[in-house]
Design a protein around this motif. Structure first.
Motif, PDB file in Angstrom:
ATOM      1  N   VAL A  74      -1.539  -3.084  -4.137  1.00  0.00           N
ATOM      2  CA  VAL A  74      -2.324  -3.318  -2.917  1.00  0.00           C
ATOM      3  C   VAL A  74      -1.630  -2.701  -1.707  1.00  0.00           C
ATOM      4  CG1 VAL A  74      -3.210  -5.100  -1.367  1.00  0.00           C
ATOM      5  CG2 VAL A  74      -3.402  -5.394  -3.842  1.00  0.00           C
ATOM      6  N   SER A  75      -0.314  -2.855  -1.617  1.00  0.00           N
ATOM      7  CA  SER A  75       0.420  -2.326  -0.462  1.00  0.00           C
ATOM      8  C   SER A  75       0.354  -0.803  -0.408  1.00  0.00           C
ATOM      9  CB  SER A  75       1.884  -2.780  -0.521  1.00  0.00           C
ATOM     10  OG  SER A  75       1.977  -4.190  -0.507  1.00  0.00           O
ATOM     11  N   VAL A  76       0.565  -0.159  -1.559  1.00  0.00           N
ATOM     12  CA  VAL A  76       0.558   1.303  -1.586  1.00  0.00           C
ATOM     13  C   VAL A  76      -0.830   1.844  -1.271  1.00  0.00           C
ATOM     14  CG1 VAL A  76       0.780   3.294  -3.117  1.00  0.00           C
ATOM     15  CG2 VAL A  76       2.517   1.521  -3.133  1.00  0.00           C
ATOM     16  N   ARG A  77      -1.856   1.220  -1.838  1.00  0.00           N
ATOM     17  CA  ARG A  77      -3.220   1.678  -1.561  1.00  0.00           C
ATOM     18  C   ARG A  77      -3.551   1.512  -0.080  1.00  0.00           C
ATOM     19  NH1 ARG A  77      -7.129   4.837  -3.925  1.00  0.00           N
ATOM     20  NH2 ARG A  77      -5.993   4.362  -5.827  1.00  0.00           N
ATOM     21  N   THR A  78      -3.086   0.425   0.533  1.00  0.00           N
ATOM     22  CA  THR A  78      -3.344   0.196   1.957  1.00  0.00           C
ATOM     23  C   THR A  78      -2.614   1.218   2.823  1.00  0.00           C
ATOM     24  OG1 THR A  78      -3.616  -2.179   1.544  1.00  0.00           O
ATOM     25  CG2 THR A  78      -3.195  -1.499   3.815  1.00  0.00           C
ATOM     26  N   VAL A  79      -1.335   1.460   2.510  1.00  0.00           N
ATOM     27  CA  VAL A  79      -0.566   2.436   3.288  1.00  0.00           C
ATOM     28  C   VAL A  79      -1.157   3.835   3.133  1.00  0.00           C
ATOM     29  CG1 VAL A  79       1.682   3.574   3.481  1.00  0.00           C
ATOM     30  CG2 VAL A  79       1.564   1.096   3.238  1.00  0.00           C
ATOM     31  N   ALA A  80      -1.553   4.190   1.911  1.00  0.00           N
ATOM     32  CA  ALA A  80      -2.151   5.511   1.691  1.00  0.00           C
ATOM     33  C   ALA A  80      -3.449   5.667   2.479  1.00  0.00           C
ATOM     34  CB  ALA A  80      -2.403   5.721   0.196  1.00  0.00           C
ATOM     35  N   TRP A  81      -4.225   4.595   2.557  1.00  0.00           N
ATOM     36  CA  TRP A  81      -5.463   4.646   3.344  1.00  0.00           C
ATOM     37  C   TRP A  81      -5.157   4.826   4.830  1.00  0.00           C
ATOM     38  CZ3 TRP A  81      -7.491   0.718   6.730  1.00  0.00           C
ATOM     39  CH2 TRP A  81      -8.777   1.002   7.204  1.00  0.00           C
TER      40      TRP A  81
END
Length: 219
Positions: A74-81
């Motif tokens: 979840v954290s990586v997907r949020t940061v990538a977004w």
């Protein structure tokens, strides 16, 4: 969305169950609803922690792996977004060497392989729950870009990259984490119920209550 709602529903259900059975006053018994709710949440957390500490190292390692996987994913997907169209977001930025963009599955593979190898080499049950955390994080970093690895092209923000394997894995891991979390709460209830005893000695067994047999009189 469904996974998030499921998480909230399960957590609320457990708090409500502990509220009905625990020490916090029920809404019908007090006018101070917010403090009572806070006490119920605190008691639920205490039970979960007690259960977490009481389970076997294998169960703890499984929970740590699933939880770190979900949080990392979840954290990586949020940061990538957040990084779309930007140079950086806080301390995070795209890592580029020359003209080559280094995707985050690269450190993910290294972290997962390193922690997995350490677990195999050490074969220490006390160390495995700790190593499960970086292993789950490495899995999250790697599987977040599983579509890229399958398609061999950058489809991260295409429908193929957003849906499919990634979401199903995240939901599966989240549900597994919830199941283990509920088990921790139930185990914590049993542990604290035993620990809250009044300290009295356990009742004597029938054999202990019987008087000792009289020894024969000397001739």
């Amino acid at each position: 969305m469904i996974a998030g709602l499921t998480t909230v529903a399960v957590a609320a259900g457990q708090v409500g169950r502990i509220w009905r059975r625990g020490r916090a006053p029920l809404p019908s018994e007090t006018e101070e609803l917010l403090p009572a709710a806070q006490e119920a949440v605190t008691e639920t957390v205490e039970l979960a922690v007690a259960g977490y500490q009481d389970v076997s190292p294998r169960e703890t390692a499984t929970f740590n792996l699933l939880a770190s996987f979900v949080l990392t994913f979840v954290s990586v997907r949020t940061v990538a977004w957040k990084l779309r169209g930007r140079d950086h977001v806080g301390p995070f930025r795209n890592f580029v060497i020359g003209r080559r963009h280094i995707h985050h599955f690269v450190p993910g593979i290294l972290i997962a392989f390193g922690s997995g190898a350490a677990a195999i080499v050490t074969r220490d049950e006390k160390l495995e729950p700790k190593l499960a955390i970086p292993f789950g994080a490495g899995m999250g970093l790697t599987l977040d870009e599983s579509a890229l690895l399958l398609e061999l092209e950058d489809v991260y923000w295409s429908p193929e990259g957003v849906l499919g394997v990634q979401i199903s894995l995240a939901v599966t891991a989240l549900l597994g984490t919830l199941i283990l979390g509920v088990r921790f709460i139930r185990r914590g209830e049993r542990v604290l119920a035993v620990g809250d005893g009044d300290g009295a000695e356990p009742p004597a067994t029938p054999a202990e209550r019987e008087p000792p047999a009289a020894s024969p009189a000397p001739g």
